[in-house]
Design a protein around this motif. Structure first.
Motif, PDB file in Angstrom:
ATOM      1  N   ALA A 173       0.826  -1.212   0.000  1.00 49.56           N
ATOM      2  CA  ALA A 173       0.000   0.000   0.000  1.00 49.56           C
ATOM      3  C   ALA A 173       0.859   1.261   0.000  1.00 49.56           C
ATOM      4  O   ALA A 173       0.530   2.241  -0.675  1.00 49.56           O
ATOM      5  N   THR A 174       1.968   1.242   0.727  1.00 48.56           N
ATOM      6  CA  THR A 174       2.851   2.407   0.787  1.00 48.56           C
ATOM      7  C   THR A 174       3.506   2.681  -0.571  1.00 48.56           C
ATOM      8  O   THR A 174       3.460   3.807  -1.077  1.00 48.56           O
ATOM      9  N   VAL A 175       4.100   1.671  -1.176  1.00 44.27           N
ATOM     10  CA  VAL A 175       4.783   1.862  -2.458  1.00 44.27           C
ATOM     11  C   VAL A 175       3.774   2.244  -3.549  1.00 44.27           C
ATOM     12  O   VAL A 175       4.038   3.138  -4.364  1.00 44.27           O
ATOM     13  N   THR A 176       2.622   1.600  -3.556  1.00 44.45           N
ATOM     14  CA  THR A 176       1.583   1.934  -4.542  1.00 44.45           C
ATOM     15  C   THR A 176       1.108   3.367  -4.344  1.00 44.45           C
ATOM     16  O   THR A 176       0.880   4.100  -5.306  1.00 44.45           O
ATOM     17  N   SER A 177       1.008   3.793  -3.102  1.00 40.90           N
ATOM     18  CA  SER A 177       0.626   5.168  -2.791  1.00 40.90           C
ATOM     19  C   SER A 177       1.651   6.156  -3.326  1.00 40.90           C
ATOM     20  O   SER A 177       1.286   7.228  -3.825  1.00 40.90           O
ATOM     21  N   TRP A 178       2.935   5.813  -3.245  1.00 40.25           N
ATOM     22  CA  TRP A 178       3.977   6.704  -3.788  1.00 40.25           C
ATOM     23  C   TRP A 178       3.769   6.934  -5.274  1.00 40.25           C
ATOM     24  O   TRP A 178       3.877   8.062  -5.754  1.00 40.25           O
ATOM     25  N   VAL A 179       3.498   5.864  -6.019  1.00 43.39           N
ATOM     26  CA  VAL A 179       3.288   5.983  -7.471  1.00 43.39           C
ATOM     27  C   VAL A 179       2.090   6.889  -7.738  1.00 43.39           C
ATOM     28  O   VAL A 179       2.146   7.813  -8.560  1.00 43.39           O
ATOM     29  N   GLN A 180       1.023   6.623  -7.020  1.00 39.51           N
ATOM     30  CA  GLN A 180      -0.217   7.394  -7.190  1.00 39.51           C
ATOM     31  C   GLN A 180      -0.011   8.865  -6.865  1.00 39.51           C
ATOM     32  O   GLN A 180      -0.408   9.757  -7.625  1.00 39.51           O
ATOM     33  N   ARG A 181       0.654   9.140  -5.738  1.00 39.31           N
ATOM     34  CA  ARG A 181       0.864  10.529  -5.320  1.00 39.31           C
ATOM     35  C   ARG A 181       1.864  11.254  -6.214  1.00 39.31           C
ATOM     36  O   ARG A 181       1.722  12.454  -6.473  1.00 39.31           O
ATOM     37  N   ALA A 182       2.884  10.548  -6.705  1.00 38.22           N
ATOM     38  CA  ALA A 182       3.851  11.162  -7.616  1.00 38.22           C
ATOM     39  C   ALA A 182       3.151  11.575  -8.908  1.00 38.22           C
ATOM     40  O   ALA A 182       3.404  12.660  -9.440  1.00 38.22           O
ATOM     41  N   ALA A 183       2.275  10.722  -9.410  1.00 44.46           N
ATOM     42  CA  ALA A 183       1.527  11.051 -10.632  1.00 44.46           C
ATOM     43  C   ALA A 183       0.629  12.248 -10.391  1.00 44.46           C
ATOM     44  O   ALA A 183       0.551  13.156 -11.222  1.00 44.46           O
TER      45      ALA A 183
END
Length: 84
Positions: A66-76
């Protein structure tokens, strides 16, 4: 938090909440969440990228996933906001 349980902002504690009752998603469901996150972020994946994404979905515990996926989402999202 998204419908998939992925945090949408900074994370201060391990994200253990998942919206479906009875536990965490299967590795297949996590892979689908990750593919959707990459697609929404405009990330094009090659064959090796796909292989590593599948591996990550299978072996990462929910909090890490969830943390790593959140990084991708928030970076986008940050990139979209910067483009405005």
């Amino acid at each position: 938090m998204t419908d998939n349980g992925i945090p949408t902002g900074p994370i201060d504690r391990e994200p253990l909440d998942y919206p479906a009752p009875g536990g965490y998603p299967s590795s297949d469901r996590k892979a689908a969440i990750l593919r959707e996150t990459f697609r929404a972020a405009g990330v094009e994946l090659g064959a090796y990228d796909e292989r590593i994404a599948e591996w990550f979905a299978e072996f990462a515990d929910w909090g890490t996933f969830a943390t790593v996926t959140s990084w991708v989402q928030r970076a986008a999202q940050a990139g979209t906001e910067t483009d405005r």
